[in-house]
Scaffold this active site. Structure first.
Site, PDB file in Angstrom:
ATOM      1  N   LYS A  70      35.140  28.852  21.498  1.00 25.22           N
ATOM      2  CA  LYS A  70      34.079  28.083  22.180  1.00 25.22           C
ATOM      3  C   LYS A  70      34.499  26.624  22.337  1.00 25.22           C
ATOM      4  O   LYS A  70      35.398  26.158  21.617  1.00 25.22           O
ATOM      5  CB  LYS A  70      32.783  28.174  21.359  1.00 25.22           C
ATOM      6  CG  LYS A  70      32.899  27.597  19.948  1.00 25.22           C
ATOM      7  CD  LYS A  70      31.691  27.930  19.089  1.00 25.22           C
ATOM      8  CE  LYS A  70      31.862  27.391  17.681  1.00 25.22           C
ATOM      9  NZ  LYS A  70      30.840  27.906  16.759  1.00 25.22           N
ATOM     10  N   TYR A 107      37.168  -7.677  21.734  1.00 26.92           N
ATOM     11  CA  TYR A 107      35.746  -8.021  21.895  1.00 26.92           C
ATOM     12  C   TYR A 107      35.148  -8.502  20.577  1.00 26.92           C
ATOM     13  O   TYR A 107      35.433  -7.945  19.521  1.00 26.92           O
ATOM     14  CB  TYR A 107      34.956  -6.784  22.327  1.00 26.92           C
ATOM     15  CG  TYR A 107      35.247  -6.309  23.715  1.00 26.92           C
ATOM     16  CD1 TYR A 107      34.983  -7.110  24.814  1.00 26.92           C
ATOM     17  CD2 TYR A 107      35.773  -5.038  23.925  1.00 26.92           C
ATOM     18  CE1 TYR A 107      35.233  -6.655  26.103  1.00 26.92           C
ATOM     19  CE2 TYR A 107      36.024  -4.574  25.202  1.00 26.92           C
ATOM     20  CZ  TYR A 107      35.757  -5.386  26.287  1.00 26.92           C
ATOM     21  OH  TYR A 107      36.011  -4.930  27.550  1.00 26.92           O
TER      22      TYR A 107
HETATM   23  C1  LIG Z   1      31.562  28.481  15.633  1.00 25.96           C
HETATM   24  C2  LIG Z   1      31.191  29.768  15.013  1.00 25.96           C
HETATM   25  C3  LIG Z   1      32.124  30.476  14.233  1.00 25.96           C
HETATM   26  C4  LIG Z   1      33.497  29.941  13.889  1.00 25.96           C
HETATM   27  O1  LIG Z   1      33.390  28.975  12.871  1.00 25.96           O
HETATM   28  P1  LIG Z   1      34.697  28.326  12.185  1.00 25.96           P
HETATM   29  O2  LIG Z   1      34.156  27.617  11.012  1.00 25.96           O
HETATM   30  O3  LIG Z   1      35.295  27.423  13.195  1.00 25.96           O
HETATM   31  O4  LIG Z   1      35.609  29.439  11.820  1.00 25.96           O
HETATM   32  C5  LIG Z   1      31.750  31.723  13.760  1.00 25.96           C
HETATM   33  N1  LIG Z   1      30.526  32.231  14.022  1.00 25.96           N
HETATM   34  C6  LIG Z   1      29.597  31.570  14.746  1.00 25.96           C
HETATM   35  C7  LIG Z   1      28.269  32.187  14.989  1.00 25.96           C
HETATM   36  C8  LIG Z   1      29.895  30.313  15.253  1.00 25.96           C
HETATM   37  O5  LIG Z   1      28.967  29.643  15.950  1.00 25.96           O
END
Ligand SMILES: *Cc1c(COP(=O)(O)O)cnc(C)c1O
Length: 384
Positions: A47, A274
């Site tokens: 994702k 800045y």
């Molecule tokens: C993002 C996510 C994961 C993966 O998590 P990591 O800690 O990056 O391994 C697994 N399950 C769900 C539902 C997620 O949203």
């Protein structure tokens, strides 16, 4: 020396970029795979552009290594993979709305479903389309975000059993606290999940594939591995937290680099940037790196560093939108065009995602995914 770039951004070159080591992705996936019992499937969570690296390139590594399935959060993320030839099973995390339903059928996307309202709407849609839609039932076991509430499984499970157009391929839950030392709540969530699954099965819902573990759970909760684990950050060679790092020999995948594009000499009393937040007390030599908070670099003042010539060059002044300034007085060899590392390794020195997270007052996940799209992603294979 930099390895040759495999694919480069179609945009014009820029002296600030993110380097992604695809051999390291494959190495990490192999390490994870070989640590898992053979019957446990591996889902690779890609994702948010595989946490900022580029979902397509990373997913191609997973496919090559025979990872069992991929996960994205949005339909758009999954579509970008489908239209570029990724055929592997894809599970959409989170919850769907009705306008997203047609995409599931057309592109063979599985989705999580976490409420009876959505499950019934999806079932009705599938009936109209004369298709079955594959879903994984998301069970809220204590995170209280998405999912059917575990406590009332006896109420909703019989209703789920009456949805003939849904193909229920699995059930999952998500841990609120899997990467901290104390696993008490994770174990409670696991028990809650198992209770809900037992009720589902008694109600006549077959749930062939159970999965609960993210990277933290995969590393530290072997009793929760069930039929599949969902791993994201660990495949990128970053441990989910400082205390959750059981698997050794993972390689960081992401390096953020920039070239020195200007140098300045300061006399005592001169200021930088800045707000004039840095004032030289002695003559200093300052290097300018052409990336800033507009690229996701933390907005800090007189904190943090870049690696130049294998040494730490402390940041002076503040982060601007397009530039940061670092003190290279003690690195006399530093010159225009030299490569600086903002996150990653250079020689024996390293700035980790966790180091950057401390500057950003955030977590490594946010740091990885937070390098903005304005920075080109350059993919390398270093062998090893
Ligand atoms: C993002 C996510 C994961 C993966 O998590 P990591 O800690 O990056 O391994 C697994 N399950 C769900 C539902 C997620 O949203």
């Amino acid at each position: 020396m930099s390895a040759p770039f495999l694919t480069s951004d179609p945009r014009p070159p820029r002296p600030a970029w993110v380097e992604v080591d695809l051999d390291a992705v494959e190495h990490n996936l192999r390490q994870i795979r070989s640590d898992l019992p053979a019957h446990v499937r591996l889902m690779h969570v890609v994702k948010d552009e595989a946490y900022g690296l580029g979902a397509l390139e990373v997913a191609r590594c997973s496919v090559r290594l025979g990872v069992d399935a991929l996960a994205t959060f949005t339909v758009g993320e999954a579509m970008r993979l489908r239209t570029r030839g990724i055929e592997a099973p894809i599970l959409l995390l989170g919850e769907r709305t009705e306008e997203e339903f047609p995409w599931l059928v057309d592109h063979r996307l599985m989705t999580c479903v976490g409420s009876l309202a959505v499950a019934e709407a999806l079932n009705a849609f599938a009936a109209r389309e004369q298709r079955r839609i594959t879903v994984h039932l998301k069970i809220n076991s204590g995170m209280n975000r998405f999912g059917f509430p575990w406590r009332s499984a006896a109420d909703w499970a019989p209703a789920v059993a009456r949805l003939p157009h849904l193909e229920i391929a699995g059930a999952l839950t998500h841990f609120a606290q899997s990467d901290e030392l104390i696993k008490t709540f994770a174990r409670q969530q696991l028990a809650n999940f198992q209770e809900a699954v037992a009720i589902l099965r008694q109600s006549g819902v077959p749930v062939p594939c159970l999965h609960t573990c993210n990277s933290g759970g995969f590393l530290d909760l072997p009793e929760a591995h069930a039929d599949m684990v969902r791993v994201g950050i660990l495949a990128l060679g970053v441990y989910p937290s400082a205390v959750c790092r059981r698997l050794p020999d993972l390689r960081p995948v992401m390096t953020v680099k920039a070239r020195i594009t200007a140098l300045q000499h300061l006399e005592p009393g001169d200021t930088v940037g800045y707000g004039m937040r840095y004032r030289a007390e002695t003559p200093r030599r300052i290097a300018v790196l052409p990336l800033g908070y507009g690229d996701g670099f933390p907005r800090v003042r007189n904190e943090g560093a870049a690696l130049i010539g294998g040494q730490r060059a402390p940041l002076v002044g503040g982060t601007a939108m397009d530039a940061i300034t670092v003190d290279v007085t003690d690195i006399p060899t530093a010159q225009l065009g030299d490569e600086a590392v903002l996150m990653g390794r250079q020689g024996d020195a390293e700035i980790t995602a966790h180091d950057v997270a401390a500057l950003k007052r955030s977590v490594s996940y946010d740091v990885l995914a937070g390098w903005r799209g304005r920075l080109p992603r350059l993919y390398v294979r270093r062998g090893r």
